[in-house]
Design a protein around this motif. Structure first.
Motif, PDB file in Angstrom:
ATOM      1  N   PHE A  23       0.833  -1.203   0.000  1.00  0.00           N
ATOM      2  CA  PHE A  23       0.000   0.000   0.000  1.00  0.00           C
ATOM      3  C   PHE A  23       0.868   1.254   0.000  1.00  0.00           C
ATOM      4  O   PHE A  23       0.662   2.162  -0.813  1.00  0.00           O
ATOM      5  CB  PHE A  23      -0.933  -0.008   1.214  1.00  0.00           C
ATOM      6  CG  PHE A  23      -1.739   1.241   1.354  1.00  0.00           C
ATOM      7  CD1 PHE A  23      -2.843   1.445   0.561  1.00  0.00           C
ATOM      8  CD2 PHE A  23      -1.383   2.220   2.264  1.00  0.00           C
ATOM      9  CE1 PHE A  23      -3.599   2.605   0.669  1.00  0.00           C
ATOM     10  CE2 PHE A  23      -2.123   3.375   2.390  1.00  0.00           C
ATOM     11  CZ  PHE A  23      -3.234   3.565   1.591  1.00  0.00           C
ATOM     12  N   TRP A  24       1.859   1.303   0.900  1.00  0.00           N
ATOM     13  CA  TRP A  24       2.687   2.508   0.988  1.00  0.00           C
ATOM     14  C   TRP A  24       3.593   2.662  -0.228  1.00  0.00           C
ATOM     15  O   TRP A  24       3.806   3.787  -0.705  1.00  0.00           O
ATOM     16  CB  TRP A  24       3.496   2.510   2.280  1.00  0.00           C
ATOM     17  CG  TRP A  24       2.629   2.809   3.453  1.00  0.00           C
ATOM     18  CD1 TRP A  24       2.236   1.958   4.438  1.00  0.00           C
ATOM     19  CD2 TRP A  24       1.987   4.059   3.741  1.00  0.00           C
ATOM     20  NE1 TRP A  24       1.392   2.594   5.315  1.00  0.00           N
ATOM     21  CE2 TRP A  24       1.232   3.892   4.915  1.00  0.00           C
ATOM     22  CE3 TRP A  24       1.975   5.300   3.122  1.00  0.00           C
ATOM     23  CZ2 TRP A  24       0.489   4.912   5.478  1.00  0.00           C
ATOM     24  CZ3 TRP A  24       1.236   6.320   3.687  1.00  0.00           C
ATOM     25  CH2 TRP A  24       0.496   6.121   4.845  1.00  0.00           C
ATOM     26  N   CYS A  25       4.111   1.570  -0.764  1.00  0.00           N
ATOM     27  CA  CYS A  25       4.918   1.656  -1.994  1.00  0.00           C
ATOM     28  C   CYS A  25       4.060   2.141  -3.167  1.00  0.00           C
ATOM     29  O   CYS A  25       4.504   2.972  -3.963  1.00  0.00           O
ATOM     30  CB  CYS A  25       5.526   0.304  -2.334  1.00  0.00           C
ATOM     31  SG  CYS A  25       6.923  -0.119  -1.305  1.00  0.00           S
ATOM     32  N   GLY A  26       2.853   1.620  -3.256  1.00  0.00           N
ATOM     33  CA  GLY A  26       1.949   2.067  -4.316  1.00  0.00           C
ATOM     34  C   GLY A  26       1.629   3.541  -4.196  1.00  0.00           C
ATOM     35  O   GLY A  26       1.595   4.274  -5.192  1.00  0.00           O
ATOM     36  N   LEU A  27       1.402   3.997  -2.975  1.00  0.00           N
ATOM     37  CA  LEU A  27       1.107   5.412  -2.749  1.00  0.00           C
ATOM     38  C   LEU A  27       2.312   6.286  -3.112  1.00  0.00           C
ATOM     39  O   LEU A  27       2.155   7.330  -3.767  1.00  0.00           O
ATOM     40  CB  LEU A  27       0.713   5.619  -1.285  1.00  0.00           C
ATOM     41  CG  LEU A  27      -0.196   6.780  -0.974  1.00  0.00           C
ATOM     42  CD1 LEU A  27      -1.488   6.678  -1.745  1.00  0.00           C
ATOM     43  CD2 LEU A  27      -0.471   6.824   0.518  1.00  0.00           C
ATOM     44  N   VAL A  28       3.504   5.865  -2.730  1.00  0.00           N
ATOM     45  CA  VAL A  28       4.717   6.630  -3.056  1.00  0.00           C
ATOM     46  C   VAL A  28       4.936   6.657  -4.557  1.00  0.00           C
ATOM     47  O   VAL A  28       5.245   7.714  -5.135  1.00  0.00           O
ATOM     48  CB  VAL A  28       5.942   6.035  -2.316  1.00  0.00           C
ATOM     49  CG1 VAL A  28       7.244   6.583  -2.870  1.00  0.00           C
ATOM     50  CG2 VAL A  28       5.846   6.308  -0.826  1.00  0.00           C
ATOM     51  N   PHE A  29       4.775   5.506  -5.226  1.00  0.00           N
ATOM     52  CA  PHE A  29       4.923   5.475  -6.685  1.00  0.00           C
ATOM     53  C   PHE A  29       3.920   6.392  -7.359  1.00  0.00           C
ATOM     54  O   PHE A  29       4.249   7.103  -8.310  1.00  0.00           O
ATOM     55  CB  PHE A  29       4.744   4.054  -7.224  1.00  0.00           C
ATOM     56  CG  PHE A  29       5.916   3.152  -7.008  1.00  0.00           C
ATOM     57  CD1 PHE A  29       7.165   3.637  -6.684  1.00  0.00           C
ATOM     58  CD2 PHE A  29       5.769   1.788  -7.139  1.00  0.00           C
ATOM     59  CE1 PHE A  29       8.238   2.802  -6.495  1.00  0.00           C
ATOM     60  CE2 PHE A  29       6.833   0.938  -6.949  1.00  0.00           C
ATOM     61  CZ  PHE A  29       8.071   1.446  -6.622  1.00  0.00           C
ATOM     62  N   PHE A  30       2.701   6.373  -6.871  1.00  0.00           N
ATOM     63  CA  PHE A  30       1.665   7.203  -7.483  1.00  0.00           C
ATOM     64  C   PHE A  30       1.968   8.690  -7.300  1.00  0.00           C
ATOM     65  O   PHE A  30       1.814   9.482  -8.227  1.00  0.00           O
ATOM     66  CB  PHE A  30       0.296   6.847  -6.896  1.00  0.00           C
ATOM     67  CG  PHE A  30      -0.837   7.373  -7.707  1.00  0.00           C
ATOM     68  CD1 PHE A  30      -1.164   6.805  -8.922  1.00  0.00           C
ATOM     69  CD2 PHE A  30      -1.574   8.452  -7.267  1.00  0.00           C
ATOM     70  CE1 PHE A  30      -2.206   7.295  -9.686  1.00  0.00           C
ATOM     71  CE2 PHE A  30      -2.617   8.955  -8.021  1.00  0.00           C
ATOM     72  CZ  PHE A  30      -2.934   8.375  -9.241  1.00  0.00           C
ATOM     73  N   VAL A  31       2.415   9.084  -6.118  1.00  0.00           N
ATOM     74  CA  VAL A  31       2.745  10.490  -5.876  1.00  0.00           C
ATOM     75  C   VAL A  31       3.968  10.901  -6.690  1.00  0.00           C
ATOM     76  O   VAL A  31       4.005  12.008  -7.251  1.00  0.00           O
ATOM     77  CB  VAL A  31       2.957  10.743  -4.368  1.00  0.00           C
ATOM     78  CG1 VAL A  31       3.553  12.110  -4.117  1.00  0.00           C
ATOM     79  CG2 VAL A  31       1.647  10.591  -3.620  1.00  0.00           C
ATOM     80  N   LEU A  32       4.976  10.022  -6.780  1.00  0.00           N
ATOM     81  CA  LEU A  32       6.150  10.344  -7.594  1.00  0.00           C
ATOM     82  C   LEU A  32       5.792  10.488  -9.070  1.00  0.00           C
ATOM     83  O   LEU A  32       6.403  11.290  -9.778  1.00  0.00           O
ATOM     84  CB  LEU A  32       7.215   9.260  -7.436  1.00  0.00           C
ATOM     85  CG  LEU A  32       8.073   9.305  -6.194  1.00  0.00           C
ATOM     86  CD1 LEU A  32       9.027   8.124  -6.166  1.00  0.00           C
ATOM     87  CD2 LEU A  32       8.845  10.602  -6.103  1.00  0.00           C
ATOM     88  N   SER A  33       4.821   9.729  -9.518  1.00  0.00           N
ATOM     89  CA  SER A  33       4.435   9.812 -10.934  1.00  0.00           C
ATOM     90  C   SER A  33       3.841  11.170 -11.277  1.00  0.00           C
ATOM     91  O   SER A  33       3.855  11.573 -12.436  1.00  0.00           O
ATOM     92  CB  SER A  33       3.438   8.704 -11.276  1.00  0.00           C
ATOM     93  OG  SER A  33       2.164   8.988 -10.741  1.00  0.00           O
ATOM     94  N   LEU A  34       3.323  11.886 -10.283  1.00  0.00           N
ATOM     95  CA  LEU A  34       2.779  13.219 -10.537  1.00  0.00           C
ATOM     96  C   LEU A  34       3.871  14.229 -10.861  1.00  0.00           C
ATOM     97  O   LEU A  34       3.617  15.225 -11.534  1.00  0.00           O
ATOM     98  CB  LEU A  34       1.975  13.692  -9.322  1.00  0.00           C
ATOM     99  CG  LEU A  34       0.765  12.834  -8.947  1.00  0.00           C
ATOM    100  CD1 LEU A  34       0.148  13.334  -7.647  1.00  0.00           C
ATOM    101  CD2 LEU A  34      -0.253  12.841 -10.064  1.00  0.00           C
TER     102      LEU A  34
END
Length: 133
Positions: A23-34
Protein backbone atom coordinates in the motif's frame (compact mmCIF):
# COMPACT_ATOMS: atom_id res chain seq x y z
CA UNK A 1 -22.39 0.23 10.23
CA UNK A 2 -19.87 -1.44 12.56
CA UNK A 3 -21.66 -4.76 12.16
CA UNK A 4 -21.52 -4.50 8.36
CA UNK A 5 -17.76 -3.92 8.48
CA UNK A 6 -17.34 -6.83 10.88
CA UNK A 7 -19.28 -9.10 8.52
CA UNK A 8 -17.28 -7.83 5.54
CA UNK A 9 -13.94 -8.77 7.11
CA UNK A 10 -15.11 -12.05 8.64
CA UNK A 11 -12.84 -14.86 7.39
CA UNK A 12 -10.52 -12.51 5.55
CA UNK A 13 -6.84 -11.73 5.94
CA UNK A 14 -6.90 -8.01 6.64
CA UNK A 15 -3.89 -5.72 6.29
CA UNK A 16 -0.78 -7.69 7.21
CA UNK A 17 2.81 -6.43 6.89
CA UNK A 18 3.14 -7.23 3.19
CA UNK A 19 -0.17 -5.54 2.36
CA UNK A 20 0.86 -2.43 4.30
CA UNK A 21 4.21 -2.31 2.49
CA UNK A 22 2.49 -2.73 -0.89
CA UNK A 23 0.00 0.00 0.00
CA UNK A 24 2.69 2.51 0.99
CA UNK A 25 4.92 1.66 -1.99
CA UNK A 26 1.95 2.07 -4.32
CA UNK A 27 1.11 5.41 -2.75
CA UNK A 28 4.72 6.63 -3.06
CA UNK A 29 4.92 5.48 -6.69
CA UNK A 30 1.67 7.20 -7.48
CA UNK A 31 2.74 10.49 -5.88
CA UNK A 32 6.15 10.34 -7.59
CA UNK A 33 4.43 9.81 -10.93
CA UNK A 34 2.78 13.22 -10.54
CA UNK A 35 6.20 14.92 -10.59
CA UNK A 36 7.91 12.82 -13.28
CA UNK A 37 6.73 13.49 -16.85
CA UNK A 38 6.66 11.14 -19.81
CA UNK A 39 7.08 7.40 -19.91
CA UNK A 40 8.80 6.98 -16.50
CA UNK A 41 5.93 8.84 -14.83
CA UNK A 42 3.33 6.72 -16.58
CA UNK A 43 5.20 3.55 -15.62
CA UNK A 44 5.38 4.66 -11.98
CA UNK A 45 1.67 5.48 -12.06
CA UNK A 46 0.75 2.03 -13.33
CA UNK A 47 3.09 0.34 -10.84
CA UNK A 48 1.50 2.37 -8.05
CA UNK A 49 -2.02 1.49 -9.12
CA UNK A 50 -1.08 -2.19 -9.45
CA UNK A 51 0.51 -2.21 -5.97
CA UNK A 52 -2.54 -0.52 -4.40
CA UNK A 53 -4.94 -2.96 -6.06
CA UNK A 54 -2.82 -5.94 -5.06
CA UNK A 55 -2.66 -4.70 -1.45
CA UNK A 56 -6.45 -4.54 -1.24
CA UNK A 57 -6.90 -7.87 -3.01
CA UNK A 58 -4.61 -9.41 -0.39
CA UNK A 59 -6.52 -7.71 2.42
CA UNK A 60 -9.90 -9.02 1.24
CA UNK A 61 -8.65 -12.49 0.28
CA UNK A 62 -10.12 -15.57 1.95
CA UNK A 63 -7.11 -17.75 1.09
CA UNK A 64 -5.58 -17.30 4.52
CA UNK A 65 -2.92 -20.00 4.22
CA UNK A 66 -1.57 -18.59 0.94
CA UNK A 67 -1.52 -15.01 2.26
CA UNK A 68 0.18 -16.17 5.48
CA UNK A 69 2.90 -17.91 3.50
CA UNK A 70 3.49 -14.82 1.36
CA UNK A 71 3.68 -12.66 4.48
CA UNK A 72 6.11 -15.07 6.20
CA UNK A 73 8.38 -15.02 3.12
CA UNK A 74 8.27 -11.22 3.08
CA UNK A 75 9.13 -11.00 6.79
CA UNK A 76 12.00 -13.50 6.34
CA UNK A 77 13.33 -11.38 3.46
CA UNK A 78 13.17 -8.24 5.63
CA UNK A 79 14.93 -10.00 8.50
CA UNK A 80 17.71 -11.19 6.18
CA UNK A 81 18.21 -7.64 4.84
CA UNK A 82 18.21 -6.21 8.39
CA UNK A 83 20.83 -8.76 9.47
CA UNK A 84 23.00 -7.93 6.43
CA UNK A 85 22.74 -4.21 7.21
CA UNK A 86 23.71 -4.71 10.87
CA UNK A 87 26.71 -6.84 9.83
CA UNK A 88 27.81 -4.15 7.36
CA UNK A 89 27.39 -1.49 10.03
CA UNK A 90 29.56 -3.50 12.42
CA UNK A 91 32.28 -3.99 9.78
CA UNK A 92 32.15 -0.28 8.95
CA UNK A 93 32.67 0.65 12.60
CA UNK A 94 35.75 -1.61 12.81
CA UNK A 95 37.30 -0.57 9.49
CA UNK A 96 40.22 1.39 11.02
CA UNK A 97 41.53 -1.48 13.15
CA UNK A 98 40.66 -4.46 10.97
CA UNK A 99 40.57 -5.40 7.32
CA UNK A 100 37.73 -7.60 6.07
CA UNK A 101 38.01 -10.13 3.29
CA UNK A 102 35.25 -12.18 1.72
CA UNK A 103 36.04 -15.87 1.30
CA UNK A 104 35.39 -16.99 -2.29
CA UNK A 105 34.60 -20.50 -1.06
CA UNK A 106 31.87 -19.93 1.51
CA UNK A 107 31.25 -16.16 1.13
CA UNK A 108 31.79 -15.39 4.81
CA UNK A 109 33.73 -12.34 5.95
CA UNK A 110 37.11 -12.86 7.59
CA UNK A 111 38.44 -10.17 9.92
CA UNK A 112 42.21 -9.66 10.20
CA UNK A 113 44.18 -6.90 11.94
CA UNK A 114 45.52 -4.09 9.76
CA UNK A 115 49.22 -3.47 9.21
CA UNK A 116 50.49 -7.07 9.22
CA UNK A 117 51.80 -7.07 5.64
CA UNK A 118 51.16 -9.98 3.28
CA UNK A 119 49.60 -12.87 5.19
CA UNK A 120 48.00 -16.25 4.62
CA UNK A 121 44.42 -16.37 5.83
CA UNK A 122 42.77 -19.74 6.30
CA UNK A 123 38.98 -19.81 6.31
CA UNK A 124 36.89 -22.31 8.27
CA UNK A 125 35.80 -23.90 5.00
CA UNK A 126 39.45 -24.75 4.20
CA UNK A 127 40.05 -22.07 1.58
CA UNK A 128 43.36 -20.18 1.89
CA UNK A 129 43.66 -16.53 0.94
CA UNK A 130 46.92 -14.63 0.36
CA UNK A 131 46.24 -10.97 1.00
CA UNK A 132 47.95 -7.76 2.10
CA UNK A 133 46.67 -6.01 5.20
Amino acid sequence: MREKLRNLFYGRQGMDDLSKALFWCGLVFFVLSLFIPGFPGALLRWLGIFALIFAFVRAFSRRLDQRELENRLYLAFLERKRRDYLAWKDRYAQRRSYKFFKCPGCRTYIRVPRGKGKIHIKCRCGYTLYRRT
